[in-house]
Scaffold this motif. Structure first.
Motif, PDB file in Angstrom:
ATOM      1  N   ASN A 464     -37.062 -34.810 -71.340  1.00 52.52           N
ATOM      2  CA  ASN A 464     -38.020 -33.666 -71.821  1.00 52.52           C
ATOM      3  C   ASN A 464     -37.701 -32.985 -72.802  1.00 52.52           C
ATOM      4  OD1 ASN A 464     -36.125 -31.864 -70.858  1.00 52.52           O
ATOM      5  ND2 ASN A 464     -36.792 -31.374 -68.647  1.00 52.52           N
ATOM      6  N   SER A 465     -38.467 -31.787 -73.074  1.00 56.25           N
ATOM      7  CA  SER A 465     -38.204 -31.057 -74.333  1.00 56.25           C
ATOM      8  C   SER A 465     -37.113 -30.240 -74.361  1.00 56.25           C
ATOM      9  CB  SER A 465     -39.538 -30.148 -74.378  1.00 56.25           C
ATOM     10  OG  SER A 465     -39.781 -28.992 -73.360  1.00 56.25           O
ATOM     11  N   VAL A 470     -35.362 -37.597 -67.658  1.00 65.07           N
ATOM     12  CA  VAL A 470     -36.279 -37.693 -66.752  1.00 65.07           C
ATOM     13  C   VAL A 470     -36.693 -38.993 -66.428  1.00 65.07           C
ATOM     14  CG1 VAL A 470     -37.250 -35.345 -67.176  1.00 65.07           C
ATOM     15  CG2 VAL A 470     -38.302 -37.347 -68.376  1.00 65.07           C
ATOM     16  N   GLU A 475     -41.451 -39.106 -65.029  1.00 66.42           N
ATOM     17  CA  GLU A 475     -42.365 -38.375 -65.841  1.00 66.42           C
ATOM     18  C   GLU A 475     -42.249 -38.988 -67.171  1.00 66.42           C
ATOM     19  OE1 GLU A 475     -40.902 -34.302 -66.128  1.00 66.42           O
ATOM     20  OE2 GLU A 475     -39.966 -34.354 -64.146  1.00 66.42           O
ATOM     21  N   GLY A 477     -41.845 -38.560 -71.013  1.00 67.36           N
ATOM     22  CA  GLY A 477     -40.994 -38.008 -71.869  1.00 67.36           C
ATOM     23  C   GLY A 477     -40.573 -38.538 -73.169  1.00 67.36           C
TER      24      GLY A 477
END
Length: 658
Positions: A464-465, A470, A475, A477
């Motif tokens: 993720n950011s 993830v 999710e 990403g």
């Protein structure tokens, strides 16, 4: 794909007989590995074991064995691979296969077909002699280790000998796409400071002659540096105009190369010595010079051809590419390192008819066929009937790269070109790694559009950011690499600062590749396009490919391109350009119908604000749509380097679209 719902069904399941006969299963048996998941995990977690075993396992030759597999003392950003070792790519791709006792001396290395139907074959012995002549010609002109040599060549068999001849003398090959204009070519020559340039009088494209030498001269005048130009005569008597000539600089191939000795002692190079300088177009500013070494430039493509594409001695490997793009040298080196046969084609995919590729596959018994999704979408729209009468049963595997698939085109490729049996080895990596971060193995089941999983020996993840993994949460990403690989660019030609900024600045000690990635509940990996291409509509994100796929689902649309543009209300809005099928004409009614179709498939927020009708898109030679050029044509903004466009006239037409 906005979601994975429409690609959640396994549609390819390899037979047990096929699985057991693959190279990857033989490797797994030798090392006591039971599953592909275990193989991926072990090869990523124990890089020293995997990359240390690989050269011997594939039969690759080092003159001097490395002291260790890698030195990471300067961090993953500057890992040195196979330190203390020495080798040469050309020794591995040519010399050892041309020995009298090799068994491959008279094996066909290349089968070339020109757009006009001419066919030529070269054995490994032929390539050996010709690449030695190139090396002697370069030697005679004072070219040696560390010097740069440009290839601004038509796609003819001689490009193979030129590439390997440059390697032989220890120089650095600089392939330049033959479709580039003067400015793009000059930029690369100037940045690389090439002192020798190989070019041609021209080539054939869509039934016409395309002059090359004049453009090369103009680029040299603009860039400087070039002291010797060696000109291959491709058109000859077909030329419609005289070739511009500089007696102080220019020489014909026949005089400069064919007069040379066919023997040459290939130079021994350190593992980390540069072999190639490949250019990747930058989003802004000048293109990035990607630096590859002799060790990395050999082991990565050889690994992928052997395991992912299950190389067999009888294979005939055809990947649609120009020598000026990464896939050109990747195809040649990977196959020739293993003594394999490469099929090359000079012209357009639909000339004189849309069945040109199907005819090539049939005529030359192609076993592996690689092409971009955009090219398949275009050929699919011509109709299934163009495949009729062509025997494609020689195909064992299909390949693709460059951009996300839409499920319908992926299925069509699998069923109609691959006969429902050949797996689609959908790969993704790039010029920067001269290979794949992600790729299926031929032993694995496939869902439409999947990239399988991480490449062997590639320690990749989805984060993720905040840089947190993830991958196992499902999710979407950012695709990243947690460690180097042998073929990862050792820096950028312009220096370390830009290299670190481009790839290592987003997260601490993680290579940010810039793609949206996702792994589903069954362990299949998917890409959703470039992270910086995502369309953010009122806080909701969608990939351009999702909008384009929804448009292509309509019978009226053959191709589509979606871009994001500023919008006062939503921050960003979708604008879509479409190419219509025969029998359909632009109209406001059709425009609204297409908008509603996107809204129905993706949701009302993603309905295009505008739909514009055009006849063609700006594309690369390999068929990839250049969306940022389309965006710039709409907004009028300068969006940087556009040198990879094969058809620049399309830009002017975009600006006039209604």
């Amino acid at each position: 794909m906005e979601s994975l719902d429409d690609v959640n069904e396994v549609v390819h399941e390899p037979s047990p007989e096929l699985v057991e006969a693959t190279n990857v299963r033989a490797f797994m048996r030798e090392y006591g590995i039971d599953t592909e998941a275990e193989l991926r995990e072990r090869s990523a977690n124990d890089l020293d074991w995997f990359w240390g075993e690989l050269p011997d396992y594939l039969g690759l030759d080092f003159y001097e064995s490395p002291k260790t597999v890698r030195d990471e003392s300067d961090g993953p950003q500057f890992t040195e691979w196979y330190p203390g070792g020495s080798l040469n790519i050309a020794h591995n791709t040519v010399d050892r296969h041309a020995r009298r006792d090799s068994g491959t001396r008279n094996h066909v290395a290349t089968i070339w077909e020109g757009e006009d139907g001419e066919v030529r074959e070269q054995t490994f012995h032929d390539v050996y002699r010709e690449s030695n002549q190139v090396a002697n010609a370069l030697d005679e002109r004072g070219i040696g280790a560390g010097d740069t040599v440009g290839l601004y060549m038509p796609m003819v068999p001689e490009v193979v000998s030129i590439l390997y001849g440059i390697f032989k003398v220890g120089a650095i090959a600089v392939p330049i796409f033959s479709g580039f204009g003067v400015d793009a070519t000059a930029t690369r020559i100037a940045d690389a400071e090439c002192s020798v340039l190989f070019t041609g009088d021209g080539f054939r494209r869509r039934g016409s002659n395309v002059a090359l030498k004049g453009g090369a001269d103009d680029a040299i005048d603009q860039a400087g540096h070039v002291e010797h130009t060696i000109v291959y005569e491709r058109l000859g008597e077909q030329r419609e105009e005289d070739v511009p000539w500089d007696d102080d600089r220019d020489e014909w191939w026949a005089d400069a190369v064919e007069t040379q000795s066919g023997e040459y002692d290939t130079r021994e190079m350190a593992s980390s010595d540069e072999s190639m300088l490949l250019y990747s177009s930058g989003t802004t500013g000048k293109p990035k010079g990607i630096v590859h070494t002799h060790a990395g430039g050999l082991v990565q493509p050889a690994k992928e051809i052997y395991f992912n594409f299950d190389h067999k001695p009888s294979d005939r490997f055809f990947w649609v590419s120009d020598i000026g793009w990464m896939m050109g040298p990747w195809t040649l080196i990977g196959n020739h390192a293993l003594g394999g046969t490469v099929v090359m084609y000079e012209g357009a995919p639909d000339h004189p008819e849309p069945d040109r590729f199907w005819d090539l596959i049939d005529t030359h018994d192609v076993t592996t066929f690689g092409v971009s999704p955009t090219a398949i979408r275009a050929l699919r729209k011509h109709g299934d009937e163009w495949l009729d009468g062509h025997d494609l049963s020689s195909i064992r595997l299909l390949g693709s790269t460059g951009e996300p698939w839409d499920p319908e085109s992926w299925r069509w490729f699998h069923e109609h070109v691959g006969g429902g049996d050949a797996p689609i080895i959908n790969i993704s990596g790039g010029t920067e790694v001269f290979g794949c971060f992600l790729s299926p193995l031929p032993t694995e089941p496939l869902k439409p559009c999947t990239l399988g999983g991480p490449g062997l020996g590639m320690d990749v993840d989805i984060v993720n950011s905040q840089g947190e993994s993830v991958a196992d949460t499902g999710e979407r990403g950012f695709l990243v690499a947690r460690a180097s690989c042998p073929s990862m660019t050792k820096s950028l030609w312009s220096g370390d600062d830009r290299y670190l900024e481009e790839y290592w600045s987003s997260f601490e000690d993680l290579w940010d590749h810039g793609d949206w990635a996702q792994k589903d509940d069954d362990g299949f990996w998917f890409l959703h396009g470039r992270a910086d291409d995502a369309l953010n509509i009122a806080g909701r994100k969608v990939g351009p490919a999702e909008v384009e796929g929804a448009l292509i689902d309509h019978d009226a649309v053959t191709q589509a391109a979606a871009v994001g543009v500023p919008d006062d209300t939503t921050g960003e809005a979708v604008v879509a350009y479409v190419i219509l099928a025969d029998g359909y004409k632009p109209s406001d009614a059709l425009r609204e119908e297409l908008r509603e179709q996107v809204g129905a498939e993706l949701g009302k927020p993603f309905k295009p604000r505008e739909i514009l009708f055009v006849d063609e898109f700006p594309k690369t030679q390999s068929g990839k749509i250049i969306r940022r050029a389309i965006e710039g044509a709409y907004t009028g903004e300068d969006i940087g380097d556009l040198s990879s466009i094969e058809n620049p006239d399309a830009l002017a037409k975009l600006k006039e679209a209604r």
